[in-house]
Write a protein that holds these residues in place. Structure first.
Motif, PDB file in Angstrom:
ATOM      1  N   ILE A 136       0.855  -1.369   0.061  1.00  0.00           N
ATOM      2  CA  ILE A 136       0.092  -0.088  -0.009  1.00  0.00           C
ATOM      3  C   ILE A 136       0.972   1.271   0.110  1.00  0.00           C
ATOM      4  CG2 ILE A 136      -1.625   1.215   1.509  1.00  0.00           C
ATOM      5  CD1 ILE A 136      -2.412  -1.274   2.440  1.00  0.00           C
ATOM      6  N   GLY A 137       0.463   2.252  -0.821  1.00  0.00           N
ATOM      7  CA  GLY A 137       1.199   3.572  -0.699  1.00  0.00           C
ATOM      8  C   GLY A 137       1.996   3.727  -1.917  1.00  0.00           C
ATOM      9  N   GLY A 138       2.454   5.050  -2.282  1.00  0.00           N
ATOM     10  CA  GLY A 138       2.951   5.460  -3.325  1.00  0.00           C
ATOM     11  C   GLY A 138       2.252   5.980  -4.398  1.00  0.00           C
ATOM     12  N   VAL A 139       2.661   6.942  -5.488  1.00  0.00           N
ATOM     13  CA  VAL A 139       1.873   7.455  -6.597  1.00  0.00           C
ATOM     14  C   VAL A 139       1.864   6.668  -7.630  1.00  0.00           C
ATOM     15  CG1 VAL A 139       1.497   9.723  -5.926  1.00  0.00           C
ATOM     16  CG2 VAL A 139       3.586   8.992  -6.894  1.00  0.00           C
ATOM     17  N   ARG A 141       1.488   7.619 -10.779  1.00  0.00           N
ATOM     18  CA  ARG A 141       2.007   8.306 -11.782  1.00  0.00           C
ATOM     19  C   ARG A 141       2.990   9.456 -11.446  1.00  0.00           C
ATOM     20  NH1 ARG A 141      -2.592  10.395 -14.530  1.00  0.00           N
ATOM     21  NH2 ARG A 141      -1.834  12.629 -13.985  1.00  0.00           N
ATOM     22  N   VAL A 142       4.107   9.752 -11.944  1.00  0.00           N
ATOM     23  CA  VAL A 142       4.904  10.981 -11.228  1.00  0.00           C
ATOM     24  C   VAL A 142       4.854  12.008 -12.358  1.00  0.00           C
ATOM     25  CG1 VAL A 142       7.086  11.737 -10.501  1.00  0.00           C
ATOM     26  CG2 VAL A 142       6.363   9.501  -9.781  1.00  0.00           C
ATOM     27  N   ASP A 143       4.244  13.033 -12.226  1.00  0.00           N
ATOM     28  CA  ASP A 143       4.277  14.066 -13.206  1.00  0.00           C
ATOM     29  C   ASP A 143       5.436  15.135 -13.010  1.00  0.00           C
ATOM     30  OD1 ASP A 143       2.237  12.970 -14.745  1.00  0.00           O
ATOM     31  OD2 ASP A 143       1.022  13.519 -13.206  1.00  0.00           O
ATOM     32  N   LEU A 144       5.718  15.379 -11.785  1.00  0.00           N
ATOM     33  CA  LEU A 144       6.464  16.458 -11.401  1.00  0.00           C
ATOM     34  C   LEU A 144       7.436  16.050 -10.256  1.00  0.00           C
ATOM     35  CD1 LEU A 144       7.735  19.441 -11.631  1.00  0.00           C
ATOM     36  CD2 LEU A 144       5.397  19.964 -10.042  1.00  0.00           C
ATOM     37  N   THR A 145       8.538  16.390 -10.244  1.00  0.00           N
ATOM     38  CA  THR A 145       9.514  16.060  -8.946  1.00  0.00           C
ATOM     39  C   THR A 145      10.155  17.247  -8.468  1.00  0.00           C
ATOM     40  OG1 THR A 145       9.871  13.727  -9.678  1.00  0.00           O
ATOM     41  CG2 THR A 145      11.308  14.862  -7.858  1.00  0.00           C
ATOM     42  N   LEU A 146       9.899  17.566  -7.238  1.00  0.00           N
ATOM     43  CA  LEU A 146      10.794  18.876  -6.562  1.00  0.00           C
ATOM     44  C   LEU A 146      11.743  18.409  -5.727  1.00  0.00           C
ATOM     45  CD1 LEU A 146       7.723  21.296  -6.171  1.00  0.00           C
ATOM     46  CD2 LEU A 146       9.031  21.164  -8.134  1.00  0.00           C
ATOM     47  N   THR A 147      12.811  18.913  -5.667  1.00  0.00           N
ATOM     48  CA  THR A 147      13.777  18.498  -4.821  1.00  0.00           C
ATOM     49  C   THR A 147      14.233  19.858  -3.804  1.00  0.00           C
ATOM     50  OG1 THR A 147      14.439  16.727  -6.233  1.00  0.00           O
ATOM     51  CG2 THR A 147      16.221  17.506  -4.540  1.00  0.00           C
ATOM     52  N   MET A 148      14.744  19.685  -2.710  1.00  0.00           N
ATOM     53  CA  MET A 148      15.178  20.787  -1.753  1.00  0.00           C
ATOM     54  C   MET A 148      16.293  21.288  -2.456  1.00  0.00           C
ATOM     55  SD  MET A 148      15.120  18.667   1.847  1.00  0.00           S
ATOM     56  CE  MET A 148      16.596  19.511   2.262  1.00  0.00           C
ATOM     57  N   THR A 180      -2.917  15.383  -7.338  1.00  0.00           N
ATOM     58  CA  THR A 180      -4.066  14.351  -7.027  1.00  0.00           C
ATOM     59  C   THR A 180      -3.155  13.319  -6.442  1.00  0.00           C
ATOM     60  OG1 THR A 180      -3.571  13.705  -9.303  1.00  0.00           O
ATOM     61  CG2 THR A 180      -5.682  15.035  -9.019  1.00  0.00           C
ATOM     62  N   GLY A 181      -2.138  13.582  -6.165  1.00  0.00           N
ATOM     63  CA  GLY A 181      -1.205  12.431  -5.440  1.00  0.00           C
ATOM     64  C   GLY A 181       0.115  13.014  -5.054  1.00  0.00           C
ATOM     65  N   SER A 277      13.157  14.780  -1.965  1.00  0.00           N
ATOM     66  CA  SER A 277      12.323  15.106  -3.114  1.00  0.00           C
ATOM     67  C   SER A 277      10.966  14.516  -2.798  1.00  0.00           C
ATOM     68  CB  SER A 277      12.759  14.287  -4.156  1.00  0.00           C
ATOM     69  OG  SER A 277      14.272  14.476  -4.733  1.00  0.00           O
ATOM     70  N   LEU A 278      10.097  15.354  -3.718  1.00  0.00           N
ATOM     71  CA  LEU A 278       8.804  14.995  -3.596  1.00  0.00           C
ATOM     72  C   LEU A 278       8.261  14.640  -5.060  1.00  0.00           C
ATOM     73  CD1 LEU A 278       7.595  18.330  -1.434  1.00  0.00           C
ATOM     74  CD2 LEU A 278       7.859  15.926  -0.559  1.00  0.00           C
ATOM     75  N   ASP A 279       7.403  13.789  -4.832  1.00  0.00           N
ATOM     76  CA  ASP A 279       6.909  13.396  -6.549  1.00  0.00           C
ATOM     77  C   ASP A 279       5.448  13.624  -6.367  1.00  0.00           C
ATOM     78  OD1 ASP A 279       9.175  12.132  -7.376  1.00  0.00           O
ATOM     79  OD2 ASP A 279       8.820  10.238  -6.947  1.00  0.00           O
ATOM     80  N   PHE A 280       5.108  14.319  -7.524  1.00  0.00           N
ATOM     81  CA  PHE A 280       3.581  14.823  -7.669  1.00  0.00           C
ATOM     82  C   PHE A 280       3.110  14.072  -8.679  1.00  0.00           C
ATOM     83  CE2 PHE A 280       5.584  18.307  -5.433  1.00  0.00           C
ATOM     84  CZ  PHE A 280       4.897  18.491  -4.312  1.00  0.00           C
ATOM     85  N   ARG A 281       1.812  13.737  -8.247  1.00  0.00           N
ATOM     86  CA  ARG A 281       0.849  13.393  -9.650  1.00  0.00           C
ATOM     87  C   ARG A 281      -0.060  14.685  -9.722  1.00  0.00           C
ATOM     88  NH1 ARG A 281      -4.281  10.787 -10.422  1.00  0.00           N
ATOM     89  NH2 ARG A 281      -4.288   9.253 -11.669  1.00  0.00           N
ATOM     90  N   LEU A 282      -0.058  14.939 -11.236  1.00  0.00           N
ATOM     91  CA  LEU A 282      -0.885  16.378 -11.247  1.00  0.00           C
ATOM     92  C   LEU A 282      -1.895  15.814 -12.471  1.00  0.00           C
ATOM     93  CD1 LEU A 282       2.135  18.715 -11.834  1.00  0.00           C
ATOM     94  CD2 LEU A 282       0.854  18.465  -9.935  1.00  0.00           C
ATOM     95  N   ASP A 283      -2.859  16.591 -12.254  1.00  0.00           N
ATOM     96  CA  ASP A 283      -4.072  16.831 -13.346  1.00  0.00           C
ATOM     97  C   ASP A 283      -4.777  18.089 -13.431  1.00  0.00           C
ATOM     98  OD1 ASP A 283      -4.744  13.932 -14.125  1.00  0.00           O
ATOM     99  OD2 ASP A 283      -4.648  13.693 -11.944  1.00  0.00           O
TER     100      ASP A 283
END
Ligand code: HEC
Length: 432
Positions: A136-139, A141-148, A180-181, A277-283
């Motif tokens: 359980i867990g994780g996105v 789809r990764v659409d954007l990754t932001l890193t410190m 969205t994630g 880093s942060l992985d984002f799912r975007l819509d």
């Protein structure tokens, strides 16, 4: 979105706490099993689904649970952590309601793990491997990754092991989008204990930049969390991360920033540098979630939420009709994020119907400040305009529950050396 101050206009908290029992009080502990269980048939499927996302070889938790030998070697620790319900770190009681992506153990699963260890942790037969569900867990789809922007080496104040540090990340998306994630990727796994992510509006950016500039090194000290920035919208706070359910999104306007708060916990004198880093799912489109803040403004001033030194059980409760958030229309409640600090012992959030019947929205029998995260409902919960919301937090300010091990002192609403009692409900309009 965070309209805490509106609560002042509503009835203040008076009278008795709701008589409805806390569902977790009926808990009778880990049930015993009589069936013979083995690693391959019974235990591995549970560990794969409920532990592996954090205890996999590449994941952030200290122990790796990929193969039999690893789990068998840690069996005494596993037994304690599971019986005490410290692991998995899922705080929401299953007796309250059903949850989306619930990685907590059911009573039956807990019984299997404990029964297996008590039987000497038999490995069994690989040919009889039980079916494992994906972790359980994780996105998805990764659409954007932001890193410190730069690494940070944790430097807790002298004599302590913990530090809360905030980092402001640019939001590079030029159009309005929905998150969205969200799934964090801790840089230095040994020191990133947990984190909280929020989107902040342009209005808050200058104040945050001033804080950042006044503090040496990457980021700035921010023990009190995100509450001091009025436009902050919580996006997630779980190291596990995941998709939001049912196509729900949090809208992020161009010009916003991402505020990342990391709780570093160090055990060595020379902790490693971290660059998370942060992985984002975007819509572009999604069902926009609104947020209802549940707290009593009266608690936030003076002694409104005084928890006397030495008292092991002090409660605060508040019931109100959130008409100003919902516009007097029915809404679908989607999830809830609790927020308390280190003196808090438990919390519950209920919906109260006009006839006095209650519906449990969140119950946390054993609060753990380290594991604040959003809890999404398995199905939306309809909330009618006549319904009321009820929150109750309990605090333990006895000598045995002092975060710094010092002597108890009176505490009240405030930053990290004080406490809070709040929850944020995500809701969506009811489709016409
Ligand atoms: C959301 C991430 C996450 C999940 C899921 C998770 N753990 Fe952990 N676990 C951690 C982290 C992080 C630590 C390090 C100690 C801490 O931070 O509390 C830890 C520590 C432990 C420890 C050693 C320390 C202690 O508290 O005794 C044990 C044993 C453990 N986990 C067992 C499990 C088992 C068994 C499961 C699944 C049934 C599980 N964990 C699921 C994150 C997780």
């Amino acid at each position: 979105m965070r309209v805490l101050s509106l609560c002042l206009l509503l009835a203040a908290c008076k009278g008795e706490p709701l008589g409805a029992p806390w569902c977790g009080d009926a808990d009778t502990g880990t049930p015993a099993i009589t069936d013979a269980v083995t690693w391959w048939t019974d235990v591995k499927p549970i560990v794969d689904q409920k532990c592996l996302r954090c205890h996999g070889a590449d994941a952030h938790a200290p122990l790796t649970f990929e193969i039999y030998e690893q789990v068998a070697a840690a069996q005494a620790l596993v037994r304690d952590a599971v019986v005490d319900k410290r692991m998995p770190p899922w705080l929401a009681a299953q007796c309250c309601t059903e949850w989306f992506q619930d990685f907590g153990l059911t009573d039956a699963e807990r019984a299997i793990l404990v029964g297996w260890i008590d039987a000497g942790a038999p490995e069994g037969n690989m040919e009889e491997e039980g079916e494992s569900l994906p972790p359980i867990g994780g996105v998805s789809r990764v659409d954007l990754t932001l890193t410190m922007p730069e690494p940070y080496t944790p430097s807790p104040p002298d004599g302590t092991l913990d530090e809360n540090r905030c980092f402001l990340l640019d939001w590079p998306v030029k159009d309005e989008v929905r998150i969205t994630g969200l799934a964090p990727r801790p840089g230095a796994r040994d020191v990133v204990h947990h984190l909280i992510v929020a989107a902040v509006g342009e209005e808050d950016v200058p104040a945050i930049e001033r804080r950042d500039a006044a503090d040496d090194g990457a980021g700035f000290d921010c023990g009190g969390g995100l509450g001091e920035f009025p436009t902050a919208v919580p996006l997630g706070g779980s190291l596990l991360g995941g998709d939001y359910p049912r196509g729900i999104g949090n809208v992020v306007a161009p010009g916003s920033r991402i505020l990342l708060q990391i709780h570093y916990s160090t055990t060595s004198d020379a902790p490693p540098a971290d660059q998370t880093s942060l992985d984002f799912r975007l819509d572009a489109t999604a069902v926009d979630a609104g947020s209802i803040a549940i707290a009593n403004l009266g608690w936030m001033v003076g002694e409104g939420m005084r928890v006397p030194a030495g008292d092991p059980d002090v409660g605060f409760w508040y019931e109100f009709r959130p008409i100003l958030f919902t516009g007097g229309k029915p809404v679908d409640l989607q999830g809830v994020t609790p927020h308390m600090h280190r003196y808090a012992s438990r919390m519950r959030v209920l919906a109260v119907k006009p006839d006095g019947a209650t519906e449990c929205l969140l119950e946390i029998p054993q609060w753990d400040f380290g594991w604040e995260q959003p809890y999404w409902f398995a199905e939306p919960i309809r909330f009618d305009p006549e319904d009321q919301l009820y929150i109750e937090c309990r605090f333990d300010n006895s000598a045995a529950n002092q975060p710094d091990g010092g002597a108890p002192r009176d505490i009240a609403w405030g930053e990290n050396d004080q406490d809070m009692c709040a929850a944020f409900l995500s809701f969506t309009p009811v489709a016409e």
